[in-house]
Design a protein around this motif. Sequence first.
Motif, PDB file in Angstrom:
ATOM      1  N   ILE A  56       1.005  -1.186   0.064  1.00 23.99           N
ATOM      2  CA  ILE A  56      -0.026  -0.083   0.076  1.00 23.99           C
ATOM      3  C   ILE A  56       0.835   1.126  -0.057  1.00 23.99           C
ATOM      4  CG2 ILE A  56      -1.924   1.105   1.456  1.00 23.99           C
ATOM      5  CD1 ILE A  56      -2.768  -1.535   2.151  1.00 23.99           C
ATOM      6  N   PHE A  57       2.023   1.374   0.803  1.00 25.51           N
ATOM      7  CA  PHE A  57       2.924   2.349   0.789  1.00 25.51           C
ATOM      8  C   PHE A  57       3.484   2.593  -0.361  1.00 25.51           C
ATOM      9  CE2 PHE A  57       7.089   4.113   1.241  1.00 25.51           C
ATOM     10  CZ  PHE A  57       6.764   5.626   1.906  1.00 25.51           C
ATOM     11  N   ALA A  58       3.943   1.643  -1.102  1.00 23.52           N
ATOM     12  CA  ALA A  58       4.492   1.607  -2.325  1.00 23.52           C
ATOM     13  C   ALA A  58       3.461   2.026  -3.372  1.00 23.52           C
ATOM     14  CB  ALA A  58       5.321   0.374  -2.746  1.00 23.52           C
ATOM     15  N   GLN A  59       2.410   1.624  -3.187  1.00 28.19           N
ATOM     16  CA  GLN A  59       1.372   2.126  -4.281  1.00 28.19           C
ATOM     17  C   GLN A  59       0.836   3.640  -4.013  1.00 28.19           C
ATOM     18  OE1 GLN A  59      -2.759   0.474  -3.669  1.00 28.19           O
ATOM     19  NE2 GLN A  59      -3.334   0.920  -5.729  1.00 28.19           N
ATOM     20  N   ASN A  60       0.751   3.885  -2.736  1.00 33.76           N
ATOM     21  CA  ASN A  60       0.604   5.503  -2.479  1.00 33.76           C
ATOM     22  C   ASN A  60       1.800   6.310  -2.928  1.00 33.76           C
ATOM     23  OD1 ASN A  60      -1.691   4.904  -1.368  1.00 33.76           O
ATOM     24  ND2 ASN A  60      -0.992   5.104   0.582  1.00 33.76           N
ATOM     25  N   SER A  61       3.117   5.894  -2.679  1.00 32.44           N
ATOM     26  CA  SER A  61       4.264   6.649  -3.390  1.00 32.44           C
ATOM     27  C   SER A  61       4.190   6.642  -4.795  1.00 32.44           C
ATOM     28  CB  SER A  61       5.425   5.918  -2.824  1.00 32.44           C
ATOM     29  OG  SER A  61       6.590   6.584  -3.251  1.00 32.44           O
ATOM     30  N   GLU A  62       3.924   5.469  -5.447  1.00 31.26           N
ATOM     31  CA  GLU A  62       3.924   5.688  -6.998  1.00 31.26           C
ATOM     32  C   GLU A  62       2.799   6.718  -7.613  1.00 31.26           C
ATOM     33  OE1 GLU A  62       3.653   2.432 -10.800  1.00 31.26           O
ATOM     34  OE2 GLU A  62       2.941   1.795  -8.904  1.00 31.26           O
ATOM     35  N   ILE A  63       1.655   6.395  -7.030  1.00 28.51           N
ATOM     36  CA  ILE A  63       0.692   7.481  -7.315  1.00 28.51           C
ATOM     37  C   ILE A  63       0.645   8.796  -7.143  1.00 28.51           C
ATOM     38  CG2 ILE A  63      -1.993   7.930  -6.762  1.00 28.51           C
ATOM     39  CD1 ILE A  63      -2.265   4.924  -6.256  1.00 28.51           C
ATOM     40  N   ARG A  64       1.386   9.156  -5.979  1.00 32.07           N
ATOM     41  CA  ARG A  64       1.651  10.481  -5.818  1.00 32.07           C
ATOM     42  C   ARG A  64       2.948  10.917  -6.670  1.00 32.07           C
ATOM     43  NH1 ARG A  64       2.237   9.902   0.880  1.00 32.07           N
ATOM     44  NH2 ARG A  64       0.122   9.900   1.193  1.00 32.07           N
ATOM     45  N   THR A  65       3.900  10.234  -7.026  1.00 32.58           N
ATOM     46  CA  THR A  65       4.663  10.498  -7.970  1.00 32.58           C
ATOM     47  C   THR A  65       4.205  10.940  -9.364  1.00 32.58           C
ATOM     48  OG1 THR A  65       6.424   9.311  -6.539  1.00 32.58           O
ATOM     49  CG2 THR A  65       7.081  10.108  -8.814  1.00 32.58           C
ATOM     50  N   SER A  66       3.448   9.867  -9.631  1.00 33.44           N
ATOM     51  CA  SER A  66       3.056   9.845 -11.058  1.00 33.44           C
ATOM     52  C   SER A  66       1.833  11.114 -11.260  1.00 33.44           C
ATOM     53  CB  SER A  66       2.128   8.534 -11.201  1.00 33.44           C
ATOM     54  OG  SER A  66       1.654   8.568 -12.638  1.00 33.44           O
ATOM     55  N   TYR A  67       0.988  11.359 -10.011  1.00 31.26           N
ATOM     56  CA  TYR A  67       0.101  12.519 -10.301  1.00 31.26           C
ATOM     57  C   TYR A  67       0.782  13.709 -10.436  1.00 31.26           C
ATOM     58  CZ  TYR A  67      -3.593  16.182  -8.754  1.00 31.26           C
ATOM     59  OH  TYR A  67      -4.209  16.870  -8.670  1.00 31.26           O
ATOM     60  N   ARG A  68       1.842  13.976  -9.650  1.00 32.34           N
ATOM     61  CA  ARG A  68       2.823  15.025  -9.909  1.00 32.34           C
ATOM     62  C   ARG A  68       3.511  15.098 -11.331  1.00 32.34           C
ATOM     63  NH1 ARG A  68       7.489  18.304  -6.881  1.00 32.34           N
ATOM     64  NH2 ARG A  68       8.027  19.446  -8.446  1.00 32.34           N
ATOM     65  N   ALA A  69       3.742  14.065 -11.959  1.00 29.72           N
ATOM     66  CA  ALA A  69       4.112  14.122 -13.283  1.00 29.72           C
ATOM     67  C   ALA A  69       3.214  14.158 -14.345  1.00 29.72           C
ATOM     68  CB  ALA A  69       5.139  12.896 -13.643  1.00 29.72           C
ATOM     69  N   ALA A  70       2.091  13.936 -14.092  1.00 25.85           N
ATOM     70  CA  ALA A  70       0.856  13.847 -15.058  1.00 25.85           C
ATOM     71  C   ALA A  70       0.546  14.986 -15.450  1.00 25.85           C
ATOM     72  CB  ALA A  70      -0.387  13.197 -14.409  1.00 25.85           C
ATOM     73  N   THR A  71       0.982  16.216 -15.067  1.00 28.04           N
ATOM     74  CA  THR A  71       0.747  17.628 -15.878  1.00 28.04           C
ATOM     75  C   THR A  71       1.544  17.695 -17.012  1.00 28.04           C
ATOM     76  OG1 THR A  71       2.159  18.657 -14.396  1.00 28.04           O
ATOM     77  CG2 THR A  71      -0.214  18.541 -13.788  1.00 28.04           C
ATOM     78  N   GLU A  72       2.934  16.782 -16.978  1.00 33.26           N
ATOM     79  CA  GLU A  72       3.886  17.147 -17.998  1.00 33.26           C
ATOM     80  C   GLU A  72       3.491  16.909 -19.464  1.00 33.26           C
ATOM     81  OE1 GLU A  72       7.326  15.351 -16.452  1.00 33.26           O
ATOM     82  OE2 GLU A  72       7.126  16.499 -14.550  1.00 33.26           O
ATOM     83  N   SER A  73       2.532  15.726 -19.647  1.00 29.60           N
ATOM     84  CA  SER A  73       2.325  15.439 -21.023  1.00 29.60           C
ATOM     85  C   SER A  73       1.141  14.417 -21.085  1.00 29.60           C
ATOM     86  CB  SER A  73       3.633  14.547 -21.739  1.00 29.60           C
ATOM     87  OG  SER A  73       3.804  13.487 -20.984  1.00 29.60           O
ATOM     88  N   GLU A  74       0.603  14.399 -22.395  1.00 30.30           N
ATOM     89  CA  GLU A  74      -0.522  13.337 -22.377  1.00 30.30           C
ATOM     90  C   GLU A  74      -0.147  12.016 -22.065  1.00 30.30           C
ATOM     91  OE1 GLU A  74      -4.071  11.935 -25.656  1.00 30.30           O
ATOM     92  OE2 GLU A  74      -2.186  13.328 -26.196  1.00 30.30           O
ATOM     93  N   ALA A  75       0.984  11.618 -22.310  1.00 33.73           N
ATOM     94  CA  ALA A  75       1.593   9.939 -22.096  1.00 33.73           C
ATOM     95  C   ALA A  75       1.525   9.938 -20.542  1.00 33.73           C
ATOM     96  CB  ALA A  75       2.829   9.746 -22.514  1.00 33.73           C
ATOM     97  N   LYS A  76       1.910  10.874 -19.654  1.00 30.14           N
ATOM     98  CA  LYS A  76       1.931  10.859 -18.280  1.00 30.14           C
ATOM     99  C   LYS A  76       0.840  11.063 -17.789  1.00 30.14           C
ATOM    100  CE  LYS A  76       7.166  12.066 -17.908  1.00 30.14           C
ATOM    101  NZ  LYS A  76       7.892  13.093 -17.479  1.00 30.14           N
TER     102      LYS A  76
END
Length: 154
Positions: free
Chosen positions: A16-36
């Motif tokens: 769960i911790f790893a999943q939350n960390s991945e989601i948080r990191t991915s959320y931050r990057a998601a604004t950078e491109s359509e692929a992200k």
Amino acid sequence: MNPFLFVLFFLAGNLIFAQNSEIRTSYRAATESEAKAKAFYELVDGTTSSDKAEMMAYKGAGITLLARFEPLTKRSAKVKSGIKWIDDAIKKSPNNVEVRLIRLSVQENLPKMFKYNTHIESDRKFIKDALPTIQDKDLVKMINGYFAEFSGKK
């Protein structure tokens, strides 16, 4: 406690911790491109209304992020769908700092025409007031990063 159960709970907690960390990191990057943005949405796509409020809010944010890449005629419906997910997450867990941060980030970045900006100041104050009591160091880092880089900079 049964050693097998202890190991199972330990592994589940780490997952769960790893999943939350991945989601948080991915959320931050998601604004950078359509692929992200698409990669982030894939992480939260299976979320349902019976899941944790944080996941519901992330799904809503993911939908609003993807709306940026839709034809103009489809954007409004997608944004409204994302907002509903976020609002439902707030109803489910109104004192959840992470959910309020997600709503704040969406409100501050959506065009004003969507009129989803009435809680910006109250969310910002709620988050700042709660910050000293948050035990999750990664969430604190996420909040501080958001405030330093994005919030109120427009």
